[in-house]
Structures are given as structure tokens and as C-alpha cells.
Design a protein around this motif. Structure first.
Motif, PDB file in Angstrom:
ATOM      1  N   LEU A  33       0.819  -1.209   0.000  1.00  0.00           N
ATOM      2  CA  LEU A  33       0.000   0.000   0.000  1.00  0.00           C
ATOM      3  C   LEU A  33       0.853   1.259   0.000  1.00  0.00           C
ATOM      4  O   LEU A  33       0.438   2.299  -0.534  1.00  0.00           O
ATOM      5  CB  LEU A  33      -0.954  -0.018   1.195  1.00  0.00           C
ATOM      6  N   ALA A  34       2.048   1.178   0.588  1.00  0.00           N
ATOM      7  CA  ALA A  34       2.962   2.317   0.512  1.00  0.00           C
ATOM      8  C   ALA A  34       3.383   2.556  -0.936  1.00  0.00           C
ATOM      9  O   ALA A  34       3.507   3.706  -1.383  1.00  0.00           O
ATOM     10  CB  ALA A  34       4.183   2.073   1.402  1.00  0.00           C
ATOM     11  N   ASN A  36       1.565   1.831  -3.580  1.00  0.00           N
ATOM     12  CA  ASN A  36       0.405   2.429  -4.241  1.00  0.00           C
ATOM     13  C   ASN A  36       0.313   3.919  -3.984  1.00  0.00           C
ATOM     14  O   ASN A  36       0.058   4.712  -4.892  1.00  0.00           O
ATOM     15  CB  ASN A  36      -0.879   1.754  -3.734  1.00  0.00           C
ATOM     16  N   LEU A  37       0.499   4.309  -2.717  1.00  0.00           N
ATOM     17  CA  LEU A  37       0.389   5.719  -2.350  1.00  0.00           C
ATOM     18  C   LEU A  37       1.440   6.557  -3.073  1.00  0.00           C
ATOM     19  O   LEU A  37       1.136   7.629  -3.607  1.00  0.00           O
ATOM     20  CB  LEU A  37       0.533   5.873  -0.834  1.00  0.00           C
ATOM     21  N   GLN A  78      -5.659  -0.943  -4.182  1.00  0.00           N
ATOM     22  CA  GLN A  78      -5.228  -1.445  -2.875  1.00  0.00           C
ATOM     23  C   GLN A  78      -5.367  -2.960  -2.816  1.00  0.00           C
ATOM     24  O   GLN A  78      -4.459  -3.670  -2.385  1.00  0.00           O
ATOM     25  CB  GLN A  78      -6.046  -0.794  -1.751  1.00  0.00           C
ATOM     26  N   MET A 198      -5.959   6.585  -0.470  1.00  0.00           N
ATOM     27  CA  MET A 198      -4.835   5.709  -0.151  1.00  0.00           C
ATOM     28  C   MET A 198      -4.052   6.236   1.036  1.00  0.00           C
ATOM     29  O   MET A 198      -3.603   5.464   1.895  1.00  0.00           O
ATOM     30  CB  MET A 198      -3.924   5.561  -1.369  1.00  0.00           C
ATOM     31  N   THR A 202      -3.928   3.588   4.079  1.00  0.00           N
ATOM     32  CA  THR A 202      -2.673   2.838   4.188  1.00  0.00           C
ATOM     33  C   THR A 202      -2.198   2.654   5.629  1.00  0.00           C
ATOM     34  O   THR A 202      -1.877   1.524   6.038  1.00  0.00           O
ATOM     35  CB  THR A 202      -1.573   3.504   3.333  1.00  0.00           C
ATOM     36  N   PRO A 208       3.343   0.955   6.846  1.00  0.00           N
ATOM     37  CA  PRO A 208       4.034   1.287   5.585  1.00  0.00           C
ATOM     38  C   PRO A 208       5.534   1.395   5.764  1.00  0.00           C
ATOM     39  O   PRO A 208       6.038   1.938   6.744  1.00  0.00           O
ATOM     40  CB  PRO A 208       3.416   2.637   5.194  1.00  0.00           C
TER      41      PRO A 208
END
Length: 302
Positions: A33-34, A36-37, A78, A198, A202, A208
Motif C-alpha cells: 500500500l505504501a 500504491n500511495l 489497494q 490511499m 494505508t 508502511p
């Protein structure tokens, strides 16, 4: 002009397909998810600079529409990136490709259909059944011969199917708002809200972490610049030239490019049972898209 649109769309689909392998490789250096962000934030900054003159066009209604579309886009990415930790790139791509089958199924619900759209025809349901059978072969552990073992489903497969559902609702929401909003502010708003959602989710879903490496930098550059900012712009332009069914059929090449990339760079082989499942998914998508039916926005339209 039409040939250029076809070639650019094949290029975009190839980028999307190879991204599965690039992202999975980069997840060794960052939590899903980190990553993705960072990807969406970078893509938003690129689009904000490229479309800076369109900020003054944004209205309250467009902001609300961008928030809804951006929410489903964030949920899809996600689920997809988290699922890549536990499954292979080609399986992830094939499961995600089911979105072109799920959208007509969800559109059979009158309240979900865009205004003026017709209910899905018989071929949409036949394609869904065929694709679902392919998903079973592709995701369930083997039992006897080609038949899958129904007692176990992988975590990555469930997460990726969650992404498919989210992307389907992303398509439907785009079908509602895209006729009323120019693609530039819509692309800006949905990517911006996607990054916002996100950023909120997250820290709640993972701890993250990111270790900056050349591999991670290359993956972020490809995912943000090519697979998000450039791809959304090319798709929006090409969609105004190519027939919808042709564009949707080109999109079915995405899992094929994902498997080819995974085969070349990671040595992944599908085997008879998994290859049969993949072919059934492609067959279901083709049956759904080759027979003309009312237009619903595709998974990557902006």
C-alpha cells in the motif's frame, strides 16, 4: 489516425500488462500500500502539471464525481497490489481481466445502470459463466487432473477478486459521470482523490515501509508516468476514435502481456490446468465484448 490509435492502445495495454511483473518485483523494497500511495501521488503531480490550465474548470459537482470514482479506483489498486504479494503476476492479471464480464452483470441492476443504458444481453451472462469457470481452474489448488480442489482458495486470489469488484464499480461510476465531465478534470480529480483515500487507508491497513532502491525507483516511474498518467491520457484520446468493442477487445490482451512478461523474466509457466483456465477467461471476455451491446466505460477509462 485510426492506425495510430490502435498502435497506441496496444502499447498502453502492453504497459499495463508488464506493470504486474514490475510491481511484484518492487514489492521486495516496499510494502504494497505504501507503493500504491507513492505511485498515485506521483501520477497526480504529473497530471496536475500537465493539465494545470484545467483547474479553473472544476465545479462542486465534478469534485463529488471525482471523489466517488477515485474511491473505487483506490479500492481496486489497494486490493490488487496487496494480492500481488501472495499470487503470481499472470494470475493477478487474468483475475483482474474479469472486470469486463462483471460490469455487464452489475449493470443488470437498474439502479446501477447509467441513464439510457440498456440491460445486458445473453452473451454477457454466458461470458460471465465461462470466465467464472476459468477463475476456478486458475485460482483453486489442483485436485484430480484438470479439476480444482474446492477446499482451499489462496489469500492473493481473494484479494485480487476484491480488486476486480472495485474496478467494476469504478467502470460503472465512470459510465455515469464521464459523459458530463471533460476527461482532463475527471482524470485530475479521480487520481487526486485516489491518492487521498490511499493516504487515509494505508496506515490503517499496514505498517508502511519503503526502502529506496534503483529497482523501486524504476517501478514507480513506470507505474506513475507510463501506466497511470500517460496511459489514462492516451486511453481517453483513443476512445474518441476507436469503436468501443474494439477498444475493449484490445484490453483483453492485458493478461496475455502479463503472462508473457512473467514467462520471459520470471520463468513462470501456467501448465495445462492453469492455461485452460486462462483461455476460458479470455473466451468469456471475448464473448461478452465481441457481440455488440450498450457501452459501459472500461476499467482504465478516465
Amino acid at each position: 489516425m485510426k492506425l495510430r490509435a490502435y498502435l497506441l492502445m496496444v502499447f498502453v495495454v502492453a504497459v499495463w500488462g508488464t506493470t504486474f511483473v514490475v510491481v511484484k518485483d518492487a514489492l521486495a523494497d516496499a510494502t504494497p500500500l505504501a507503493f500504491n500511495l507513492a505511485r498515485m501521488t506521483l501520477a497526480f503531480l504529473i497530471l496536475a502539471a500537465a493539465y494545470h490550465s484545467h483547474w479553473r474548470e472544476v465545479t462542486r459537482g465534478q469534485i463529488l464525481a471525482g471523489a466517488v470514482v477515485g474511491f473505487f479506483l483506490a479500492a481496486g489498486y489497494q486490493f490488487q497490489t496487496a494480492g500481488l504479494v501472495y499470487t503470481t503476476p499472470s494470475k493477478s492479471a487474468f483475475i483482474t481481466g474479469m472486470v469486463v464480464v462483471l460490469v455487464p452483470l452489475f449493470s443488470s441492476i437498474p439502479r446501477l445502470r447509467p441513464r439510457g443504458a440498456q440491460p445486458p444481453r445473453w452473451n454477457a451472462f454466458l461470458g460471465a459463466i465461462l470466465a467464472f469457470a476459468g477463475i476456478l481452474l486458475l485460482t483453486l489448488p489442483p485436485g484430480n487432473g484438470l479439476l480444482p480442489d474446492f477446499t482451499s482458495i489462496g489469500t492473493g486470489d481473494l484479494l485480487t477478486f476484491g480488486c476486480t469488484i472495485a474496478f467494476a464499480f469504478h467502470c460503472i461510476s465512470l459510465g455515469h459521470v464521464s459523459p458530463r465531465i471533460p476527461y482532463q478534470p475527471l482524470a485530475l480529480l479521480q487520481i487526486g482523490f485516489c491518492a487521498f483515500f490511499m493516504a487515509v487507508s494505508t496506515p490503517l491497513l499496514e505498517h508502511p515501509a519503503m526502502h529506496l532502491t534503483a529497482r523501486l525507483g524504476i517501478a514507480l516511474a513506470v507505474a506513475a508516468l507510463l501506466a497511470t498518467a500517460a496511459a489514462f491520457s492516451i486511453q481517453s484520446w483513443a476512445q474518441s476514435i476507436l469503436p468501443t468493442t474494439h477498444t475493449a477487445l484490445i484490453l483483453t490482451l492485458e493478461p496475455v502481456f502479463a503472462w508473457l512478461t512473467s514467462f520471459v523474466f520470471m520463468g513462470e509457466r501456467l501448465g495445462l490446468r492453469l492455461a485452460s483456465g486462462a483461455l476460458m477467461i479470455l473466451g468469456g471476455i471475448a464473448i461478452t465484448e465481441l457481440i455488440p451491446q450498450p457501452h459501459i466505460a472500461t476499467a482504465h477509462e478516465a
